[in-house]
Design an enzyme around this catalytic site. Structure first.
Site, PDB file in Angstrom:
ATOM      1  N   SER A 150       0.889  -1.128   0.129  1.00  0.00           N
ATOM      2  CA  SER A 150       0.066   0.010   0.012  1.00  0.00           C
ATOM      3  C   SER A 150       0.824   1.187  -0.073  1.00  0.00           C
ATOM      4  O   SER A 150       2.074   0.985   0.213  1.00  0.00           O
ATOM      5  CB  SER A 150      -0.911  -0.103   1.220  1.00  0.00           C
ATOM      6  OG  SER A 150      -1.529   1.406   1.591  1.00  0.00           O
ATOM      7  N   TYR A 163      -1.072  -0.552  10.966  1.00  0.00           N
ATOM      8  CA  TYR A 163      -1.305  -0.731   9.548  1.00  0.00           C
ATOM      9  C   TYR A 163      -0.029  -0.319   8.722  1.00  0.00           C
ATOM     10  O   TYR A 163       0.470  -1.015   7.966  1.00  0.00           O
ATOM     11  CB  TYR A 163      -2.436   0.199   9.068  1.00  0.00           C
ATOM     12  CG  TYR A 163      -2.884  -0.394   7.732  1.00  0.00           C
ATOM     13  CD1 TYR A 163      -3.171  -1.800   7.151  1.00  0.00           C
ATOM     14  CD2 TYR A 163      -2.753   0.443   6.495  1.00  0.00           C
ATOM     15  CE1 TYR A 163      -3.523  -1.962   6.087  1.00  0.00           C
ATOM     16  CE2 TYR A 163      -2.986   0.179   5.258  1.00  0.00           C
ATOM     17  CZ  TYR A 163      -3.161  -0.941   5.104  1.00  0.00           C
ATOM     18  OH  TYR A 163      -3.789  -1.313   3.645  1.00  0.00           O
TER      19      TYR A 163
END
Length: 255
Positions: A150, A163
């Protein structure tokens, strides 16, 4: 068709019941691969598999919890037993739970680490020997492992500390593994999508979820098919070409 780029190849895609995983499984099947789809939601998994089969392509689905090492081993082995080999692994399964550290439970952190890190490691460890074997015997003379990271593996922001931890760590793991497997003709790549209009945001609740949804709605987000196209580009290159890292942002995304 024999002239399809992935004709004769076998691909394993995790997190394949929706979003990027489902789109990637469909696209790899269109390129000639037999595809094993893995996810937790049996009904959604069956729906995606059925759609692939209606196009005349070969696909199977496995319902599995990849956070358990023995299940990850079993998924890889079942893929090889049923389809004969493993040429492409797409590590896509993951979860994004955002929120400030002060107000986030350790249980939420554990969920992300269990799937985004441990689950990916379990599948990778089980798959690598098979990828090496396929690279040595395949007409393509190469195998591929693609980790879906990501932009959160490149840019840290408030409210996403763990995350970020999982995705920054994934990027480092991918680069190290890439160097280890070069001589085995296994290409290891990482793709870093920006904002994608998938169910990932729907896992967020309350104020955090509303803020994330506003962020997605504020720009024209990537579609899952856009990321699937990029992944397919990586794994269909000639063996002399390795796309090590691919950053794909929505055109209007600034972060």
């Amino acid at each position: 068709m024999a002239d399809d780029p992935l004709s004769g190849a076998v691909a394993l895609v995790t997190g394949a019941s929706s979003g990027i995983g489902a789109a990637t499984a469909r696209r790899l099947a269109r390129e000639g691969a037999a595809v094993m789809l893995v996810a937790r939601r049996r009904d959604r998994l069956d729906e995606v598999v059925s759609g692939i089969e209606k196009n005349g392509d070969l696909a199977y689905g496995l319902e599995a919890d990849l956070t358990r090492p023995e299940i990850a081993d079993e998924v890889v082995q079942q893929t090889v037993d049923r389809l004969g080999r493993l040429d492409v692994l797409i590590n896509n399964a993951g979860i994004m739970l955002l929120g400030p550290a002060l107000h986030t439970t350790v249980a939420e952190w554990d969920r992300m680490v269990a799937l985004n890190v441990a689950g990916l490691l379990h599948v990778t460890h089980a798959a690598v020997p098979h990828l090496i074997g396929s690279a040595a015997t395949s007409p393509r003379q190469v195998a591929d492992l693609v980790n879906v990271s990501s932009t959160s593996g490149r840019v840290a922001r408030p409210g996403s500390s763990v995350y970020n931890l999982t995705k920054f760590g994934l990027n480092g793991f991918t680069e190290s593994l890439r160097q280890e497997l070069i001589t085995e003709h296994v290409r290891v790549s990482v793709i870093e999508p920006g904002t994608v209009d998938t169910e990932l945001v729907d896992h967020l609740a309350g104020v955090v979820g509303a803020a994330a949804r506003r962020q997605v709605d504020g720009i024209e987000a990537l579609r899952a098919d856009d990321v699937a196209d990029a992944i397919t580009y990586i794994v269909t290159r000639d063996r002399r070409i390795a796309v090590n890292e691919l950053l794909v942002r929505a055109a209007e995304q600034t972060w």
